[in-house]
Design an enzyme around this catalytic site. Structure first.
Site, PDB file in Angstrom:
ATOM      1  N   GLU A 172      15.040   8.051  14.963  1.00  0.00           N
ATOM      2  CA  GLU A 172      13.694   8.128  14.728  1.00  0.00           C
ATOM      3  C   GLU A 172      12.890   8.593  15.723  1.00  0.00           C
ATOM      4  OE1 GLU A 172      11.944   4.842  11.842  1.00  0.00           O
ATOM      5  OE2 GLU A 172      13.376   3.770  13.234  1.00  0.00           O
ATOM      6  N   LYS A 200       0.765  -1.274  -0.218  1.00  0.00           N
ATOM      7  CA  LYS A 200       0.222   0.056  -0.045  1.00  0.00           C
ATOM      8  C   LYS A 200       0.805   1.185   0.044  1.00  0.00           C
ATOM      9  CE  LYS A 200      -3.566  -0.888   2.790  1.00  0.00           C
ATOM     10  NZ  LYS A 200      -4.238  -1.105   4.147  1.00  0.00           N
ATOM     11  N   GLY A 232      18.390   2.196  -1.505  1.00  0.00           N
ATOM     12  CA  GLY A 232      17.848   2.802  -2.448  1.00  0.00           C
ATOM     13  C   GLY A 232      17.569   4.365  -1.936  1.00  0.00           C
ATOM     14  N   HIS A 282      20.288  -1.982   7.485  1.00  0.00           N
ATOM     15  CA  HIS A 282      20.461  -0.564   6.958  1.00  0.00           C
ATOM     16  C   HIS A 282      21.917   0.152   7.262  1.00  0.00           C
ATOM     17  CE1 HIS A 282      16.275  -1.194   6.363  1.00  0.00           C
ATOM     18  NE2 HIS A 282      15.706  -0.676   7.391  1.00  0.00           N
ATOM     19  N   ASP A 294      16.585  -4.840  13.882  1.00  0.00           N
ATOM     20  CA  ASP A 294      15.582  -4.047  13.014  1.00  0.00           C
ATOM     21  C   ASP A 294      16.412  -3.193  11.905  1.00  0.00           C
ATOM     22  OD1 ASP A 294      13.073  -3.196  11.928  1.00  0.00           O
ATOM     23  OD2 ASP A 294      12.942  -1.416  13.187  1.00  0.00           O
ATOM     24  N   HIS A 317      15.743  -1.398   2.035  1.00  0.00           N
ATOM     25  CA  HIS A 317      15.470  -0.241   1.387  1.00  0.00           C
ATOM     26  C   HIS A 317      16.677   1.100   1.491  1.00  0.00           C
ATOM     27  CE1 HIS A 317      13.482   1.078   4.860  1.00  0.00           C
ATOM     28  NE2 HIS A 317      13.475   2.308   4.773  1.00  0.00           N
ATOM     29  N   TYR A 318      17.345   1.105   2.593  1.00  0.00           N
ATOM     30  CA  TYR A 318      18.214   2.037   2.557  1.00  0.00           C
ATOM     31  C   TYR A 318      19.226   2.133   1.413  1.00  0.00           C
ATOM     32  CZ  TYR A 318      16.842   4.581   6.625  1.00  0.00           C
ATOM     33  OH  TYR A 318      16.149   5.465   7.617  1.00  0.00           O
ATOM     34  N   LYS A 335      13.358  -7.830   3.979  1.00  0.00           N
ATOM     35  CA  LYS A 335      13.909  -8.325   5.477  1.00  0.00           C
ATOM     36  C   LYS A 335      12.636  -8.510   6.529  1.00  0.00           C
ATOM     37  CE  LYS A 335      14.400  -4.080   7.891  1.00  0.00           C
ATOM     38  NZ  LYS A 335      13.501  -4.027   8.981  1.00  0.00           N
TER      39      LYS A 335
HETATM   40  C1  BG6 Z   1      12.485  -0.220   8.460  1.00  0.00           C
HETATM   41  C2  BG6 Z   1      12.435  -0.790   9.861  1.00  0.00           C
HETATM   42  O1  BG6 Z   1      13.333  -1.007   8.017  1.00  0.00           O
HETATM   43  O2  BG6 Z   1      12.866   1.096   8.474  1.00  0.00           O
HETATM   44  C3  BG6 Z   1      11.390   0.431  10.649  1.00  0.00           C
HETATM   45  O3  BG6 Z   1      11.988  -2.020  10.312  1.00  0.00           O
HETATM   46  C4  BG6 Z   1      11.950   1.964  10.437  1.00  0.00           C
HETATM   47  O4  BG6 Z   1      11.679   0.015  12.153  1.00  0.00           O
HETATM   48  C5  BG6 Z   1      12.305   2.071   8.943  1.00  0.00           C
HETATM   49  O5  BG6 Z   1      11.168   2.625  11.268  1.00  0.00           O
HETATM   50  C6  BG6 Z   1      12.571   3.506   8.789  1.00  0.00           C
HETATM   51  O6  BG6 Z   1      12.766   3.582   7.164  1.00  0.00           O
HETATM   52  P1  BG6 Z   1      12.654   4.916   6.746  1.00  0.00           P
HETATM   53  O7  BG6 Z   1      12.609   4.821   5.264  1.00  0.00           O
HETATM   54  O8  BG6 Z   1      11.030   5.501   7.108  1.00  0.00           O
HETATM   55  O9  BG6 Z   1      13.758   5.915   7.467  1.00  0.00           O
END
Ligand code: BG6
Length: 808
Positions: free
Chosen positions: A262, A61, A226, A286, A281, A223-224, A193
């Site tokens: 965060e 989504k 990217g 990342h 996590d 995704h980090y 992951k």
């Molecule tokens: C995810 C983690 O991989 O990355 C989350 O599981 C985290 O805990 C998130 O909040 C943060 O990603 P982004 O792109 O919002 O910085």
């Protein structure tokens, strides 16, 4: 017009059952020439089938459907796509859900090409996405039979598994059993992951997948990798290879900080989070991925994926596994409550999962020996930011202008290179390089963003840096989906690098399994409580708990004072803010007192005003305050038994003392009930308390907090009680006071109050406005009429803590 129709036909063609009567009518009215051109163009396009398993889930989504739309926009000219959103529910339900997701979550505003064709493309895209129930092996077989009809044309098949990892092996098996493209097209399976919880579970997962999928078919997404800031690290290094050959090593670099802070907490996903915690996590993946990009040897041939991978793996294998001395962990206050509530746990159950951690990595190779790479991440912190900060050594000592302040070139700020890796990339430039370092070379497409040069970053003006941003800040999933489509596996996690990374983190994870994390307040209230230091191989908190408290590092100045009241420091704001600042002030003064004299002696009042402070200290500073070395005295006491609701001591006890580890011998209630009764003169309770007070170094309390009544009284010194303002006794009995039915009290006198090292007057609420306004005229000094004006310290410092309700 022709172009549009052609696209419309193209999009319907793979699925003829979807071509409506109007579609055919439109086709008929086209000239046969155009139709042929369109048809042959379409017919020649290779097809790509994309299947998102878990296509109605959160990730899909939020990111995936948009990411695939972006891919569609990017690649549709050359390929014919089919997109299938799959889940376990029946089509009757799934169709509607998926349509709604596409409607609500995919837009041109989020597109990488929001041009005039975008809306038309989006309509097309929505119409070629179909829902499919995928639950059993035969569902997979049916799906793959359908999409594999024209095998020769199939360019590739991409399965995106957005499902929990326990489902991976079963799905991989179903794919292997009859879902590989049969005509030579590629198969790519994207996995999200977590890839295991530690070394051995990651190995198990790899073993379960290996019979079904080849390594080159697996795209483990992080995704980090990217994110634009992360993607910029290698190009930056490559463009500056020559300089970096000289500078990018332990001889020049002191440490590297890789940070992901965060603001959000873990609420709503505790079932997952509590199984993993912050290290698994985001740090093992990342931050470790980012670490490899900063520290690995650059491949000689930049296009060689094999060389890149070898260098990455070599670095990870040269990195020492992290042990407990190299890390600190913490958990935000309230995490356990959220966990109990969300997972239906009992009040007696605990969880030790860390929500904050920092750990230092050391690489055993000549380039990096002894350089700490400090990785740090946490939830519920004061800001959302992600960055890599490469801090250079600064051991030059300037001779010329050495003593002349701003002229001393060597005394300038740290030389550093910063990559902003988190999302607020738009707020800051993506890459910053201190101007003391050689001017960097950057790819021609990077530009200097239009950012205020006076903006401060790490306490330094932006104008002290060279700074750049790469051209587009596209979403990470879009970038990785596109990379996967192009087969660019470099942007994905391989199995050997994954195992090497788990090898680094697993010892730490094992050693902290039963370790109680430090509790932190969260947000701004965390203050400096999580600050840590790196000494050699050891990483430790600066502020230690209990007796081992490191007072050398506690600030002793109160920086937030900006105003004055009666020529004394005024701390003001909304009530909560005043209380928070007061608590922080007490914390600082306590640190200073203990550093200088070994203990902190505070006297506290009763009444309703200080109650919120007590609660704040109990909850928000429970693990932080140096309770072991703090002595609690009373400012005054009502002549009632200690279990009476009007007892000041009872209030202090019930709101604070019973929650914190203050040694029994450090608690000093006023002796209002002795042999002969309540505050009986014959019992000489005042003398007893005065003699107890000789315990206090030099007889000077470190801090006395006073509340103030709307009549201006402080402690139990009421207006017009001459004796109270004249007395030289340290402690006295008084029978004055408001009509609260308890007229007799014991109180510290001005003799004791004015000797204190610090006195604070806490005034909250509208009811005090009148008296605050009287006092705002500094000339009003009349202790008999307004006892508060009798507070005039001999040597100490006085502060006013007045909330807006009382002040304005
Ligand atoms: C995810 C983690 O991989 O990355 C989350 O599981 C985290 O805990 C998130 O909040 C943060 O990603 P982004 O792109 O919002 O910085």
């Amino acid at each position: 017009m022709f172009h549009y129709l052609c696209l419309a036909v193209t999009m319907k063609a793979p699925n003829l059952r979807m071509c409506t009567t109007s579609c055919f009518l439109l086709v008929i009215i086209l000239s046969s020439l155009s139709l042929q051109a369109c048809g042959s163009q379409k017919a020649n396009r290779p097809t790509v089938n994309v299947i998102i398993v878990g296509g109605t889930g959160d990730l899909a989504k939020k990111y995936l459907w948009q990411g695939f739309f972006n891919l569609y926009q990017e690649q549709n000219d050359g390929f014919t796509f089919s997109f299938i959103g799959a889940a376990r529910m029946a089509a009757t339900e799934g169709d509607g859900q998926l349509a709604k997701i596409l409607q609500d979550n995919v837009s041109c505003a989020k597109s990488v090409r929001p041009d005039e064709n975008c809306e038309a493309k989006l309509t097309e895209y929505r119409s070629i996405v179909t829902y499919r129930k995928l639950k059993t092996a035969s569902d997979y077989a049916d799906l793959c039979r359908d999409i594999g009809q024209d095998a020769a044309k199939e360019h590739g098949r991409l399965f995106y598994l957005s499902v929990p990892p326990f489902a991976y092996a079963g799905i991989a098996e179903s794919i292997a059993r009859g879902c590989r493209p049969s005509g030579g097209g590629w198969l790519r399976v994207v996995l999200e992951k977590p890839f295991g919880r530690d070394y051995s579970s990651a190995q198990d997962l790899a073993k379960k997948l290996s019979p079904y999928l080849r390594e080159e078919e697996i795209y483990r997404i992080d995704h980090y990798l990217g994110k634009i800031g992360v993607e910029s690290i290698l190009p930056f290094r490559l463009f500056n290879q020559d300089t970096h050959k000289k500078l990018w090593d332990g001889e020049h670099i002191e440490r590297v900080e890789i940070v992901m802070k965060e603001k959000i907490d873990s609420k709503g996903r505790l079932e997952f989070y509590d199984e993993y915690g912050v290290i698994r996590d985001v740090m093992q993946n990342h931050l470790t991925e980012i670490f490899t990009l900063v520290a690995m040897e650059l491949p000689r041939n930049i296009t060689s994926r094999a060389e890149f991978l070898d260098n990455k793996i070599r670095l990870l294998e040269q990195t020492r596994p992290v042990n407990a001395e190299q890390a600190v962990i913490a958990q935000y206050n309230g995490y356990v409550d959220q966990w109990r509530e969300e997972l239906g746990k009992d009040q007696s159950e605990e969880t030790l999962v860390p929500t904050f951690a920092a750990g230092s990595l050391f690489v055993k190779n000549p380039r990096w020996s002894d350089v700490p790479f400090v990785l740090m991440a946490g939830k519920k912190l004061d800001e959302r930011v992600g960055y890599v900060r490469v801090i250079f050594r600064d051991d030059a000592i300037c001779v010329t202008n050495a003593g002349s302040g701003s002229q001393n070139k060597c005394a300038k700020n740290r030389q550093q290179v910063i990559f902003f890796t988190g999302n607020p990339g738009l707020k800051y430039p993506t890459i910053l390089v201190s101007k003391q370092l050689p001017k960097p070379q950057v790819p021609p497409s990077w530009s200097i963003p239009d950012t205020d040069p006076n903006m401060e970053i790490f306490n330094e003006k932006l104008s002290n840096f060279y700074y750049f941003s790469p051209p587009k800040d596209q979403d990470a999933y879009t970038s990785l989906i596109s990379a996967c489509f192009k087969g660019d596996q470099q942007k994905f996690v391989g199995s050997r690098d994954l195992m090497a990374s788990w090898n680094i983190w697993t010892p730490l994870l094992k050693s902290i399994e039963n370790q109680k994390p430090r509790i932190y307040e969260g947000g701004d209230d965390t203050g400096s409580w999580l600050d840590f230091k790196v000494k050699g191989q050891t990483l430790s908190y600066i502020h230690q708990l209990g007796n081992a408290f490191d007072y050398q590092n506690v600030g002793s100045t109160f920086t937030s004072i900006s105003d004055q009241f009666r020529s004394q420091p005024l701390i003001t704001g909304e009530k909560e803010s005043v209380i928070t600042q007061l608590a922080q002030h007490l914390f600082n003064i306590a640190g200073q007192a203990i550093r200088e004299r070994g203990s902190f002696h505070i006297a506290l009042p009763g009444g309703s005003t200080p109650k919120s402070l007590f609660t704040h200290l109990a909850i928000r500073m429970s693990n932080r305050f140096p309770w072991h070395d703090t002595h609690f005295w009373m400012v005054d006491e009502r002549c009632v038994p200690f279990n009476h609701t009007a007892s000041n001591f009872k209030q202090l006890h019930d709101s604070l003392l019973k929650y914190v580890p203050v040694p029994y011998l450090n608690i000093h209630p006023m002796p209002v009930k002795l042999a002969s009764g309540l505050c009986a003169a014959a019992d000489r309770g005042t003398n007893t308390y005065a003699s107890d007070l000789t315990l206090v170094p030099e007889g000077r309390l470190d801090y006395i907090l006073l509340g103030m009544g709307s009549d201006g009284h402080v402690a139990s010194i009421f207006p017009n009680h001459k004796i109270m303002t004249d007395t030289t006794a340290e402690v006295a009995l008084t029978d004055g006071g408001p009509q609260d039915g308890i007229p007799h009290r014991m109180t510290l006198t001005f003799a004791t109050i004015n000797k204190a090292r610090h006195v604070g007057v806490l005034i909250l609420g509208r009811a005090k406005r009148g008296m605050v306004s009287v006092l705002s005229s500094e000339g009003v000094v009349n202790p008999l009429r307004y006892p508060v004006t009798g507070v005039r310290l001999e040597q100490g410092e006085q502060y006013w803590y007045i909330d807006h309700d009382a002040l304005l």
